[in-house]
Design a protein around this motif. Structure first.
Motif, PDB file in Angstrom:
ATOM      1  N   GLU A  38     -19.343 -10.062 -51.101  1.00  0.00           N
ATOM      2  CA  GLU A  38     -19.882 -10.596 -49.849  1.00  0.00           C
ATOM      3  C   GLU A  38     -21.401 -10.689 -49.951  1.00  0.00           C
ATOM      4  OE1 GLU A  38     -18.512  -8.276 -46.575  1.00  0.00           O
ATOM      5  OE2 GLU A  38     -16.398  -8.752 -46.933  1.00  0.00           O
ATOM      6  N   ARG A  39     -21.935 -11.853 -49.585  1.00  0.00           N
ATOM      7  CA  ARG A  39     -23.364 -12.077 -49.762  1.00  0.00           C
ATOM      8  C   ARG A  39     -23.995 -12.656 -48.501  1.00  0.00           C
ATOM      9  NH1 ARG A  39     -24.848 -11.606 -55.141  1.00  0.00           N
ATOM     10  NH2 ARG A  39     -23.311 -12.161 -56.730  1.00  0.00           N
ATOM     11  N   SER A  40     -25.312 -12.534 -48.458  1.00  0.00           N
ATOM     12  CA  SER A  40     -26.128 -13.127 -47.404  1.00  0.00           C
ATOM     13  C   SER A  40     -27.220 -13.956 -48.038  1.00  0.00           C
ATOM     14  CB  SER A  40     -26.755 -12.036 -46.524  1.00  0.00           C
ATOM     15  OG  SER A  40     -27.794 -12.576 -45.715  1.00  0.00           O
ATOM     16  N   GLY A  41     -27.616 -15.030 -47.322  1.00  0.00           N
ATOM     17  CA  GLY A  41     -28.719 -15.856 -47.782  1.00  0.00           C
ATOM     18  C   GLY A  41     -30.069 -15.187 -47.665  1.00  0.00           C
ATOM     19  N   LEU A  42     -30.123 -14.038 -46.985  1.00  0.00           N
ATOM     20  CA  LEU A  42     -31.325 -13.200 -46.918  1.00  0.00           C
ATOM     21  C   LEU A  42     -32.518 -13.904 -46.294  1.00  0.00           C
ATOM     22  CD1 LEU A  42     -31.090 -11.338 -50.357  1.00  0.00           C
ATOM     23  CD2 LEU A  42     -30.366 -10.523 -48.119  1.00  0.00           C
ATOM     24  N   THR A  43     -32.267 -14.673 -45.231  1.00  0.00           N
ATOM     25  CA  THR A  43     -33.343 -15.183 -44.386  1.00  0.00           C
ATOM     26  C   THR A  43     -33.330 -14.397 -43.087  1.00  0.00           C
ATOM     27  OG1 THR A  43     -31.849 -16.907 -43.543  1.00  0.00           O
ATOM     28  CG2 THR A  43     -33.338 -17.508 -45.349  1.00  0.00           C
ATOM     29  N   ASP A  44     -34.490 -14.350 -42.398  1.00  0.00           N
ATOM     30  CA  ASP A  44     -34.590 -13.554 -41.179  1.00  0.00           C
ATOM     31  C   ASP A  44     -33.721 -14.106 -40.060  1.00  0.00           C
ATOM     32  OD1 ASP A  44     -36.342 -11.761 -42.340  1.00  0.00           O
ATOM     33  OD2 ASP A  44     -38.134 -12.848 -41.687  1.00  0.00           O
ATOM     34  N   GLN A  45     -33.574 -15.432 -39.999  1.00  0.00           N
ATOM     35  CA  GLN A  45     -32.768 -16.050 -38.960  1.00  0.00           C
ATOM     36  C   GLN A  45     -31.720 -16.958 -39.583  1.00  0.00           C
ATOM     37  OE1 GLN A  45     -34.802 -17.616 -35.426  1.00  0.00           O
ATOM     38  NE2 GLN A  45     -36.728 -16.813 -36.236  1.00  0.00           N
ATOM     39  N   ASN A  46     -30.537 -16.967 -38.990  1.00  0.00           N
ATOM     40  CA  ASN A  46     -29.427 -17.839 -39.381  1.00  0.00           C
ATOM     41  C   ASN A  46     -29.198 -17.855 -40.882  1.00  0.00           C
ATOM     42  OD1 ASN A  46     -27.303 -19.653 -39.078  1.00  0.00           O
ATOM     43  ND2 ASN A  46     -28.624 -21.450 -38.940  1.00  0.00           N
ATOM     44  N   PRO A  47     -29.005 -16.697 -41.493  1.00  0.00           N
ATOM     45  CA  PRO A  47     -28.761 -16.686 -42.939  1.00  0.00           C
ATOM     46  C   PRO A  47     -27.367 -17.211 -43.267  1.00  0.00           C
ATOM     47  CG  PRO A  47     -28.472 -14.487 -42.054  1.00  0.00           C
ATOM     48  CD  PRO A  47     -28.976 -15.336 -40.912  1.00  0.00           C
ATOM     49  N   LEU A  48     -27.265 -17.905 -44.364  1.00  0.00           N
ATOM     50  CA  LEU A  48     -25.974 -18.286 -44.898  1.00  0.00           C
ATOM     51  C   LEU A  48     -25.222 -17.025 -45.312  1.00  0.00           C
ATOM     52  CD1 LEU A  48     -24.149 -20.655 -46.027  1.00  0.00           C
ATOM     53  CD2 LEU A  48     -25.348 -20.303 -48.195  1.00  0.00           C
ATOM     54  N   THR A  49     -23.933 -16.974 -45.027  1.00  0.00           N
ATOM     55  CA  THR A  49     -23.103 -15.853 -45.487  1.00  0.00           C
ATOM     56  C   THR A  49     -21.889 -16.421 -46.211  1.00  0.00           C
ATOM     57  OG1 THR A  49     -21.899 -15.729 -43.379  1.00  0.00           O
ATOM     58  CG2 THR A  49     -23.838 -14.309 -43.622  1.00  0.00           C
ATOM     59  N   TRP A  50     -21.437 -15.725 -47.228  1.00  0.00           N
ATOM     60  CA  TRP A  50     -20.262 -16.177 -47.962  1.00  0.00           C
ATOM     61  C   TRP A  50     -19.664 -15.029 -48.753  1.00  0.00           C
ATOM     62  CZ3 TRP A  50     -25.198 -16.850 -49.722  1.00  0.00           C
ATOM     63  CH2 TRP A  50     -25.485 -16.530 -51.056  1.00  0.00           C
ATOM     64  N   THR A  51     -18.422 -15.223 -49.163  1.00  0.00           N
ATOM     65  CA  THR A  51     -17.732 -14.326 -50.076  1.00  0.00           C
ATOM     66  C   THR A  51     -17.436 -15.102 -51.342  1.00  0.00           C
ATOM     67  OG1 THR A  51     -16.719 -13.107 -48.244  1.00  0.00           O
ATOM     68  CG2 THR A  51     -15.731 -12.845 -50.427  1.00  0.00           C
ATOM     69  N   SER A  52     -17.804 -14.559 -52.483  1.00  0.00           N
ATOM     70  CA  SER A  52     -17.659 -15.312 -53.728  1.00  0.00           C
ATOM     71  C   SER A  52     -16.204 -15.661 -53.991  1.00  0.00           C
ATOM     72  CB  SER A  52     -18.256 -14.538 -54.903  1.00  0.00           C
ATOM     73  OG  SER A  52     -17.641 -13.273 -55.054  1.00  0.00           O
ATOM     74  N   LYS A  53     -15.979 -16.935 -54.240  1.00  0.00           N
ATOM     75  CA  LYS A  53     -14.643 -17.475 -54.503  1.00  0.00           C
ATOM     76  C   LYS A  53     -14.331 -17.473 -55.990  1.00  0.00           C
ATOM     77  CE  LYS A  53     -11.986 -21.741 -53.651  1.00  0.00           C
ATOM     78  NZ  LYS A  53     -12.064 -23.113 -53.082  1.00  0.00           N
TER      79      LYS A  53
END
Length: 335
Positions: A38-53
């Motif tokens: 599970e990852r985050s885009g690591l921006t302060d606002q509205n970060p992209l989030t995803w789980t590696s496929k």
């Protein structure tokens, strides 16, 4: 900094070579990353989030920046330096992604170049601060992606806008100037549309011309798989910059310090340091890339006798800490 060349001869594996050129060591380490992270885009606002496929193997530099790799679908990503890269103000309506995970995001979520191109539409890629010789800049990079079909794309961020050249004809990539200008310059050389002899300097546009020209000279039918890999390696070594040949002002004119070849067809990843005689490689099929797998790492710089297939030398470890958007890359030589 860097050269990338993709070879897609009929009946041969799709092979992508890249050189990494830089003025100093980057702490490059080889990582195995399973799916399910599970990852985050690591921006302060509205970060992209995803789980590696998809699971992947790649090279992580500066302690937490994804620079190069291949996933289990055969997608290849390579990040190179582009001084003309410029970012606009943050668009919080788009999901944000630190550029330190730009390559890894596509390796985690995409199987084809077409999927990468589509995924670019809704992203706001944000820089990290790269300190080079005491000067901090927004990390100026661009990216190439390839897949087992031979498809290719070059992705750049110019004037804050994402610009993409998509198609199997885009086989070569270096640094400045931007890709559109490189394509124009290429046409002046013999065998590529013009009459000038192929140049031999360290300048990015000259390395671009050499790589493009010598790709046309590779044998149509190598006698063996080893010969095919060696052919692409010969292109990358021809486009390399010698150790010690660093421009004191321009980091995009620096010595080649490591190189990779990604076999998109057979899911194999080759790596070598320029100051070591041994080439190592990893077959992705030899790793547990399932959700039950563990992140693993291998440090070739501290295991200089390793050579050949080294999947058995990777050790489970905690996941690296990625540099957040607008954060400073804090890794220093010797860390």
């Amino acid at each position: 900094m860097c050269t990338r060349a993709q070879w897609t001869a009929e009946g041969q594996p799709v092979l992508v070579g890249r050189n990494m050129d830089w003025t100093e060591r980057q702490g490059a380490k080889l990582w195995v990353l399973p799916k399910g992270i599970e990852r985050s885009g690591l921006t302060d606002q509205n970060p992209l989030t995803w789980t590696s496929k998809y699971g992947s193997v790649g090279t992580i530099i500066w302690g937490g920046v994804s620079s190069d790799g291949i996933n289990e679908a055969g997608l290849v990503s390579n990040v190179l330096y582009l001084a003309e890269t410029t970012f606009k103000a943050r668009d919080n309506d788009k999901q944000g992604l630190t550029i330190a995970l730009w390559a890894q995001y596509f390796l985690d979520t995409c199987a084809t170049v077409a999927e990468v191109v589509k995924a670019c539409q809704n992203l706001d890629v944000r820089p990290v601060k790269l300190v080079h010789k005491g000067v901090a800049v927004d990390a100026p990079v661009h990216m190439s992606v390839s897949d087992p079909s031979g498809d290719s794309a070059i992705i750049e961020i110019l004037d804050g806008e994402t610009r993409i050249h998509h198609g199997p004809q885009y086989t070569t990539m270096t640094n400045s100037p931007p890709f559109e200008e490189q394509l124009v310059l290429l046409k002046q050389y013999e065998g590529l549309g013009g009459r000038l002899p192929i140049p031999g300097t360290m300048e990015a546009e000259d390395r671009f011309a050499r790589a493009a020209f010598y790709l046309t000279k590779l044998p149509e039918q190598p006698e063996t798989y080893q010969a095919a890999v060696a052919a692409v390696m010969s292109i990358m070594r021809n486009a390399a910059t010698p150790l010690g040949a660093n421009d004191p002002v321009r980091p995009n004119i620096s010595a080649t310090i490591w190189r990779t070849i990604s076999d998109a067809t057979n899911k194999r990843y080759y790596f070598e340091f320029a100051d070591m005689p041994n080439v190592v490689w990893m077959d992705l099929d030899n790793f547990d890339l399932s959700e039950n797998g563990q992140p693993m790492m291998f440090d070739l710089a501290n295991n200089f006798e390793a050579s050949g297939e080294i999947s058995g030398l990777f050790q489970p470890t905690e996941l690296f800490e990625t540099t957040k958007a607008d954060g400073v890359v804090t890794w220093q030589p010797g860390d």
